[in-house]
Design an enzyme around this catalytic site. Sequence first.
Site, PDB file in Angstrom:
ATOM      1  N   HIS A  42      36.255  63.315   5.491  1.00 15.97           N
ATOM      2  CA  HIS A  42      36.577  62.289   6.486  1.00 15.97           C
ATOM      3  C   HIS A  42      35.994  60.948   6.037  1.00 15.97           C
ATOM      4  O   HIS A  42      34.922  60.905   5.423  1.00 15.97           O
ATOM      5  CB  HIS A  42      36.006  62.686   7.856  1.00 15.97           C
ATOM      6  N   GLU A  80      34.412  58.781   7.554  1.00 16.69           N
ATOM      7  CA  GLU A  80      33.033  58.540   8.023  1.00 16.69           C
ATOM      8  C   GLU A  80      32.030  59.260   7.127  1.00 16.69           C
ATOM      9  O   GLU A  80      30.912  58.779   6.921  1.00 16.69           O
ATOM     10  CB  GLU A  80      32.905  58.956   9.501  1.00 16.69           C
ATOM     11  N   SER A 137      43.618  56.011  15.798  1.00 19.67           N
ATOM     12  CA  SER A 137      44.062  55.503  17.093  1.00 19.67           C
ATOM     13  C   SER A 137      45.350  56.162  17.598  1.00 19.67           C
ATOM     14  O   SER A 137      46.203  55.498  18.187  1.00 19.67           O
ATOM     15  CB  SER A 137      44.204  53.974  17.055  1.00 19.67           C
TER      16      SER A 137
HETATM   17  P1  13P Z   1      40.423  57.719  16.474  1.00 17.46           P
HETATM   18  O1  13P Z   1      41.562  58.569  16.968  1.00 17.46           O
HETATM   19  O2  13P Z   1      39.303  57.607  17.460  1.00 17.46           O
HETATM   20  O3  13P Z   1      40.895  56.417  15.927  1.00 17.46           O
HETATM   21  O4  13P Z   1      39.782  58.532  15.229  1.00 17.46           O
HETATM   22  C1  13P Z   1      40.620  58.987  14.227  1.00 17.46           C
HETATM   23  C2  13P Z   1      39.850  59.898  13.354  1.00 17.46           C
HETATM   24  O5  13P Z   1      38.964  59.485  12.628  1.00 17.46           O
HETATM   25  C3  13P Z   1      40.170  61.334  13.415  1.00 17.46           C
HETATM   26  O6  13P Z   1      39.549  62.035  12.386  1.00 17.46           O
END
Ligand code: 13P
Length: 251
Positions: free
Chosen positions: A95, A97, A213
């Site tokens: 991911h 992040e 999103s």
């Molecule tokens: P959002 O849907 O909050 O933008 O996050 C997307 C995401 O990172 C799913 O792994």
Amino acid sequence: MRKKIIAGNWKMFKTVQEATQLVVGLKRELTDYVAVDIVVCPTFVNLESVSDLLVGHNIKLGAQNLFWEDEGAFTGEVSGPMLKAVGVEYVIIGHSERRQFFHETNETVNKRLKAALKHGLKPIVCVGENLSERESGRTFDVVKNHVTGSLAGLTKEDMAEVVLAYEPVWAIGTGKTASSAQAQEVHRFIRGLLAGMFGQDTADAVRIQYGGSVKPENTAELTSQPDIDGALVGGASLKVDSFTAIVKNAR
Ligand code: 13P
């Protein structure tokens, strides 16, 4: 035909009580809803409680990461056999992040991916460019680098288990969704890369989710694109109503 797959990435949200409440609500709405594959990915500490609630259910369980060794002195890490033992079927790998905050690279993503496959977990492998990469016209280079680097050394048979997720970093948690045309363009590009790496038949069979999103209002438009096979949902997966609506709006 590729079956759509909607996965909720709960990230670092929900105590065990909150996670349990969410799953009870999702079961109320989605039991026997099999038109799309449904996955929820709680934090490690909540996997077991959620797993107990989902035994034999059409909602499947996913984790958010795994380490590549089976066991050992790796403080803070969790392995494939440990995930399997609590009933995990899917695992998110790479991911953005993780790449951004925890120094995940294509090499570590690749090691985690091979460990997941070795233990019979279905990986959801994330790729995608950030805002400066998009604005400087490097989207396709970055996505190509993520796809080829993350999937290095995999076989066609491995790819039968893999789900990809295209998540443009600039669209994550920002409320800025990629337009369906922007997303479709990159999804088609990824499928072309897969065709070059694994052959057309494999490329045609691999599911590629969009993430960034995703909301009930944009799900139908996004998932009706020819190369978009579902969604990886962050914020909107944390509430029963919005996640249920996303699942039911997937085309
Ligand atoms: P959002 O849907 O909050 O933008 O996050 C997307 C995401 O990172 C799913 O792994």
